[in-house]
Design an enzyme around this catalytic site. Sequence first.
Site, PDB file in Angstrom:
ATOM      1  N   HIS A 148     -11.846 -23.904 -34.137  1.00  0.00           N
ATOM      2  CA  HIS A 148     -11.495 -23.006 -35.230  1.00  0.00           C
ATOM      3  C   HIS A 148      -9.987 -22.777 -35.262  1.00  0.00           C
ATOM      4  O   HIS A 148      -9.268 -23.141 -34.337  1.00  0.00           O
ATOM      5  CB  HIS A 148     -12.213 -21.660 -35.090  1.00  0.00           C
ATOM      6  CG  HIS A 148     -13.635 -21.695 -35.534  1.00  0.00           C
ATOM      7  ND1 HIS A 148     -14.656 -22.064 -34.699  1.00  0.00           N
ATOM      8  CD2 HIS A 148     -14.209 -21.430 -36.733  1.00  0.00           C
ATOM      9  CE1 HIS A 148     -15.813 -22.017 -35.353  1.00  0.00           C
ATOM     10  NE2 HIS A 148     -15.563 -21.636 -36.588  1.00  0.00           N
TER      11      HIS A 148
ATOM     12  N   LYS B 113      -8.794 -16.863 -35.247  1.00  0.00           N
ATOM     13  CA  LYS B 113     -10.166 -16.413 -34.966  1.00  0.00           C
ATOM     14  C   LYS B 113     -10.159 -15.597 -33.684  1.00  0.00           C
ATOM     15  O   LYS B 113      -9.665 -16.042 -32.644  1.00  0.00           O
ATOM     16  CB  LYS B 113     -11.117 -17.598 -34.857  1.00  0.00           C
ATOM     17  CG  LYS B 113     -12.566 -17.164 -34.678  1.00  0.00           C
ATOM     18  CD  LYS B 113     -13.529 -18.318 -34.906  1.00  0.00           C
ATOM     19  CE  LYS B 113     -14.978 -17.864 -34.731  1.00  0.00           C
ATOM     20  NZ  LYS B 113     -15.339 -16.777 -35.662  1.00  0.00           N
TER      21      LYS B 113
END
Length: 234
Positions: free
Chosen positions: A131, A135
């Site tokens: 990600h 995040k």
Amino acid sequence: MKIALLGYGRMGQTIEQIALKRGHEIVLKVDENTKSYDISLADVAIDFSIPSVAFNNISTCLTNNVPVVSGTTGWLDKFSEATELCKQNNGGFIYASNFSLGVNIFFELNETLAKMMKNLSQYQISMEEIHHTKKLDAPSGTAITLAEDIIKHTSKTNWALDVTNSELEIPIVAKRIPDVPGTHTVAYTSEVDTIDIKHTAHNRDGFALGAVIAAEWLVGKHGIFTMKDVLGLK
């Protein structure tokens, strides 16, 4: 449909664009600078906030008879409280670790593959998720859902971040790379071959579209639902 956006970061802004294109109205945009707001203005709320405020957002909705869709991860230690609050108030609530329609199909494939592989002990299970660097939680909620669905159908009893060679745990590697919306891979590896399934998000639009579709579906319903209900996969 009048929508309240609880969390107005990149995901909230993408949800706004898609909701407007689908003919809906955004009546509230709540972020960390919002001091107070009237949630009753909305027909439904979509929560993509941060872990520390998600439960409060959901509680506010449920105690004010506003159905709520939540895609915030990292707050699930209070999930049972949220579901109990929903029942007490006869509310409507959908939580999903990932609202992408493609990811929810991927969840189904993952469970099917786990059932097929459960008696093939020569294959070692592993997972990787990638990600963007902003995040906050690791592993991702999507990775945890994938792991929990594998655990239901195999001898594995838990998942663990950044471990190797565990008999009972599914090892998950979490990577953070700039501008990656989300990639998840589940692999079964033996001495002779590897079987893997993979989902790669190209942008945030898929997550946002799924959240808006879930909100459209939830209005007028009472109960605790998942994306399987929304997509008719049950």
